[in-house]
Write a protein that holds these residues in place. Structure first.
Motif, PDB file in Angstrom:
ATOM      1  N   MET A 165      -4.145  -3.143  10.876  1.00  0.00           N
ATOM      2  CA  MET A 165      -4.688  -2.954   9.521  1.00  0.00           C
ATOM      3  C   MET A 165      -5.908  -3.854   9.343  1.00  0.00           C
ATOM      4  O   MET A 165      -5.913  -5.009   9.776  1.00  0.00           O
ATOM      5  CB  MET A 165      -3.631  -3.305   8.471  1.00  0.00           C
ATOM      6  N   THR A 166      -6.921  -3.329   8.689  1.00  0.00           N
ATOM      7  CA  THR A 166      -8.148  -4.083   8.473  1.00  0.00           C
ATOM      8  C   THR A 166      -7.910  -5.188   7.459  1.00  0.00           C
ATOM      9  O   THR A 166      -7.338  -4.938   6.389  1.00  0.00           O
ATOM     10  CB  THR A 166      -9.258  -3.149   7.948  1.00  0.00           C
ATOM     11  N   PRO A 167      -8.305  -6.433   7.769  1.00  0.00           N
ATOM     12  CA  PRO A 167      -8.108  -7.534   6.821  1.00  0.00           C
ATOM     13  C   PRO A 167      -8.843  -7.264   5.517  1.00  0.00           C
ATOM     14  O   PRO A 167      -9.879  -6.600   5.485  1.00  0.00           O
ATOM     15  CB  PRO A 167      -8.701  -8.745   7.569  1.00  0.00           C
ATOM     16  N   THR A 168      -8.324  -7.813   4.438  1.00  0.00           N
ATOM     17  CA  THR A 168      -8.979  -7.665   3.138  1.00  0.00           C
ATOM     18  C   THR A 168     -10.137  -8.636   3.044  1.00  0.00           C
ATOM     19  O   THR A 168     -10.166  -9.679   3.695  1.00  0.00           O
ATOM     20  CB  THR A 168      -7.991  -7.931   2.009  1.00  0.00           C
ATOM     21  N   ARG A 169     -11.127  -8.304   2.210  1.00  0.00           N
ATOM     22  CA  ARG A 169     -12.306  -9.148   2.045  1.00  0.00           C
ATOM     23  C   ARG A 169     -12.574  -9.374   0.561  1.00  0.00           C
ATOM     24  O   ARG A 169     -12.143  -8.620  -0.289  1.00  0.00           O
ATOM     25  CB  ARG A 169     -13.534  -8.473   2.670  1.00  0.00           C
TER      26      ARG A 169
ATOM     27  N   GLY B 147     -11.529 -11.362  -1.618  1.00  0.00           N
ATOM     28  CA  GLY B 147     -10.463 -11.603  -2.570  1.00  0.00           C
ATOM     29  C   GLY B 147      -9.721 -10.358  -3.003  1.00  0.00           C
ATOM     30  O   GLY B 147      -8.839 -10.421  -3.833  1.00  0.00           O
ATOM     31  N   ARG B 148     -10.081  -9.188  -2.433  1.00  0.00           N
ATOM     32  CA  ARG B 148      -9.375  -7.965  -2.799  1.00  0.00           C
ATOM     33  C   ARG B 148      -7.992  -7.945  -2.174  1.00  0.00           C
ATOM     34  O   ARG B 148      -7.770  -8.483  -1.104  1.00  0.00           O
ATOM     35  CB  ARG B 148     -10.182  -6.750  -2.354  1.00  0.00           C
ATOM     36  N   THR B 149      -7.074  -7.302  -2.833  1.00  0.00           N
ATOM     37  CA  THR B 149      -5.703  -7.223  -2.352  1.00  0.00           C
ATOM     38  C   THR B 149      -5.505  -5.937  -1.587  1.00  0.00           C
ATOM     39  O   THR B 149      -5.838  -4.862  -2.068  1.00  0.00           O
ATOM     40  CB  THR B 149      -4.715  -7.269  -3.539  1.00  0.00           C
ATOM     41  N   GLY B 150      -4.938  -6.035  -0.378  1.00  0.00           N
ATOM     42  CA  GLY B 150      -4.703  -4.855   0.430  1.00  0.00           C
ATOM     43  C   GLY B 150      -3.584  -4.001  -0.129  1.00  0.00           C
ATOM     44  O   GLY B 150      -2.806  -4.433  -0.972  1.00  0.00           O
ATOM     45  N   PRO B 151      -3.472  -2.758   0.377  1.00  0.00           N
ATOM     46  CA  PRO B 151      -2.445  -1.822  -0.111  1.00  0.00           C
ATOM     47  C   PRO B 151      -1.031  -2.363   0.015  1.00  0.00           C
ATOM     48  O   PRO B 151      -0.206  -2.172  -0.884  1.00  0.00           O
ATOM     49  CB  PRO B 151      -2.655  -0.585   0.771  1.00  0.00           C
ATOM     50  N   ASP B 152      -0.731  -3.059   1.126  1.00  0.00           N
ATOM     51  CA  ASP B 152       0.617  -3.583   1.309  1.00  0.00           C
ATOM     52  C   ASP B 152       0.954  -4.631   0.259  1.00  0.00           C
ATOM     53  O   ASP B 152       2.057  -4.649  -0.291  1.00  0.00           O
ATOM     54  CB  ASP B 152       0.768  -4.187   2.706  1.00  0.00           C
ATOM     55  N   LYS B 153       0.012  -5.504  -0.029  1.00  0.00           N
ATOM     56  CA  LYS B 153       0.255  -6.531  -1.039  1.00  0.00           C
ATOM     57  C   LYS B 153       0.370  -5.918  -2.426  1.00  0.00           C
ATOM     58  O   LYS B 153       1.179  -6.359  -3.246  1.00  0.00           O
ATOM     59  CB  LYS B 153      -0.866  -7.573  -1.009  1.00  0.00           C
ATOM     60  N   GLN B 154      -0.429  -4.902  -2.696  1.00  0.00           N
ATOM     61  CA  GLN B 154      -0.342  -4.239  -3.987  1.00  0.00           C
ATOM     62  C   GLN B 154       1.015  -3.569  -4.160  1.00  0.00           C
ATOM     63  O   GLN B 154       1.636  -3.659  -5.226  1.00  0.00           O
ATOM     64  CB  GLN B 154      -1.464  -3.208  -4.117  1.00  0.00           C
ATOM     65  N   ALA B 155       1.485  -2.906  -3.114  1.00  0.00           N
ATOM     66  CA  ALA B 155       2.790  -2.247  -3.180  1.00  0.00           C
ATOM     67  C   ALA B 155       3.905  -3.270  -3.354  1.00  0.00           C
ATOM     68  O   ALA B 155       4.847  -3.055  -4.132  1.00  0.00           O
ATOM     69  CB  ALA B 155       3.028  -1.419  -1.923  1.00  0.00           C
ATOM     70  N   ALA B 156       3.805  -4.392  -2.638  1.00  0.00           N
ATOM     71  CA  ALA B 156       4.820  -5.434  -2.755  1.00  0.00           C
ATOM     72  C   ALA B 156       4.827  -6.026  -4.154  1.00  0.00           C
ATOM     73  O   ALA B 156       5.891  -6.305  -4.714  1.00  0.00           O
ATOM     74  CB  ALA B 156       4.567  -6.525  -1.718  1.00  0.00           C
ATOM     75  N   ARG B 157       3.654  -6.199  -4.738  1.00  0.00           N
ATOM     76  CA  ARG B 157       3.571  -6.749  -6.089  1.00  0.00           C
ATOM     77  C   ARG B 157       4.164  -5.787  -7.100  1.00  0.00           C
ATOM     78  O   ARG B 157       4.897  -6.197  -8.006  1.00  0.00           O
ATOM     79  CB  ARG B 157       2.117  -7.049  -6.440  1.00  0.00           C
ATOM     80  N   ARG B 158       3.871  -4.495  -6.949  1.00  0.00           N
ATOM     81  CA  ARG B 158       4.441  -3.504  -7.872  1.00  0.00           C
ATOM     82  C   ARG B 158       5.953  -3.453  -7.736  1.00  0.00           C
ATOM     83  O   ARG B 158       6.663  -3.339  -8.740  1.00  0.00           O
ATOM     84  CB  ARG B 158       3.836  -2.126  -7.605  1.00  0.00           C
ATOM     85  N   ARG B 159       6.445  -3.554  -6.494  1.00  0.00           N
ATOM     86  CA  ARG B 159       7.890  -3.544  -6.275  1.00  0.00           C
ATOM     87  C   ARG B 159       8.532  -4.769  -6.920  1.00  0.00           C
ATOM     88  O   ARG B 159       9.582  -4.669  -7.559  1.00  0.00           O
ATOM     89  CB  ARG B 159       8.186  -3.506  -4.781  1.00  0.00           C
ATOM     90  N   GLN B 160       7.907  -5.902  -6.775  1.00  0.00           N
ATOM     91  CA  GLN B 160       8.446  -7.124  -7.364  1.00  0.00           C
ATOM     92  C   GLN B 160       8.442  -7.044  -8.885  1.00  0.00           C
ATOM     93  O   GLN B 160       9.399  -7.482  -9.547  1.00  0.00           O
ATOM     94  CB  GLN B 160       7.640  -8.331  -6.893  1.00  0.00           C
ATOM     95  N   GLN B 161       7.403  -6.467  -9.450  1.00  0.00           N
ATOM     96  CA  GLN B 161       7.337  -6.324 -10.907  1.00  0.00           C
ATOM     97  C   GLN B 161       8.408  -5.376 -11.419  1.00  0.00           C
ATOM     98  O   GLN B 161       8.991  -5.602 -12.478  1.00  0.00           O
ATOM     99  CB  GLN B 161       5.939  -5.849 -11.313  1.00  0.00           C
ATOM    100  N   ARG B 162       8.682  -4.311 -10.652  1.00  0.00           N
ATOM    101  CA  ARG B 162       9.756  -3.392 -11.055  1.00  0.00           C
ATOM    102  C   ARG B 162      11.105  -4.091 -11.013  1.00  0.00           C
ATOM    103  O   ARG B 162      11.945  -3.908 -11.887  1.00  0.00           O
ATOM    104  CB  ARG B 162       9.759  -2.154 -10.145  1.00  0.00           C
TER     105      ARG B 162
END
Length: 205
Positions: free
Chosen positions: A1-5, A7-22
């Motif tokens: 997977m291409t590293p994020t640049r 300060g943007r959040t990659g798809p995996d981190k976004q999904a993990a954050r949404r899961r944690q919020q749920r």
């Protein structure tokens, strides 16, 4: 997977954050670590049967206790129950609840029949709108089956499961607000409190 640049959040981190919020929203007591002892240990039934493992020769009182948890509290708490919920249940069955006031060390006992008036505007339907078709083994404080009292019982547990009520280490009930971010602080009335360690489950009780 291409590293994020940048300060943007990659798809995996976004999904993990949404899961944690749920998870935080659906089960704040379990995932948000309230700051009292009653939320450090949990009663969790057997994963295959959905029931607590109780020996056949266990005392009748113990069997009745776990049967009550299975029939009444497990559905309200999403399949796992903090010990604090059993303490809250005991206070309700006594007929009144010690409710924290707005000042330091201010506590007053509120009769169950009056409690809905204090809690009806804290993010949940009024107690009179809650379903009251609950098992008579709730043991109403008046000694008889009282549907209005059952509705208040259910309403209070719904608020507790949603993190809008917390029990402190003296079984005093506080109006509360769950943290808005992972690792955040719980608010009791106007006071912020530090989160406690992650709950430790009691698998199978």
């Amino acid at each position: 997977m291409t590293p994020t640049r940048g300060g943007r959040t990659g798809p995996d981190k976004q999904a993990a954050r949404r899961r944690q919020q749920r998870q935080m929203a659906s089960a704040p007591l379990f995932h948000q670590r309230p700051p009292f002892q009653g939320y450090q240990e949990w009663l969790i039934p057997h994963s295959a049967t959905g029931r607590f493992m109780v020996n056949a020769d266990a005392p009748a009182e113990s069997r009745a206790f776990f049967s009550r948890l299975e029939e009444l509290l497990l559905p309200l708490y999403g399949g796992r129950i903090p010990l604090a919920a059993t303490y809250l249940d005991d206070r309700i069955r006594e007929g009144s609840i010690p409710l924290a006031g707005s000042g330091p060390h201010m506590v007053r006992r509120i009769p169950i029949r009056e409690l809905a008036a204090h809690l009806g505007d804290h993010g949940q339907p009024d107690a009179t709108e809650c379903a009251s078709d609950l098992c008579p083994q709730l043991n109403c404080s008046s000694g008889s089956h009282d549907q209005a009292e059952h509705a208040v019982w259910q309403h209070v547990h719904h608020l507790h499961a949603a993190g809008r009520l917390l029990l402190d280490d003296h079984d005093v009930v506080h109006l509360a607000e769950p943290p808005r971010q992972p690792g955040g602080r719980w608010r009791l009335m106007d006071e912020e409190t530090v989160a406690a360690p992650r709950p430790r489950s009691l698998e199978g009780a």
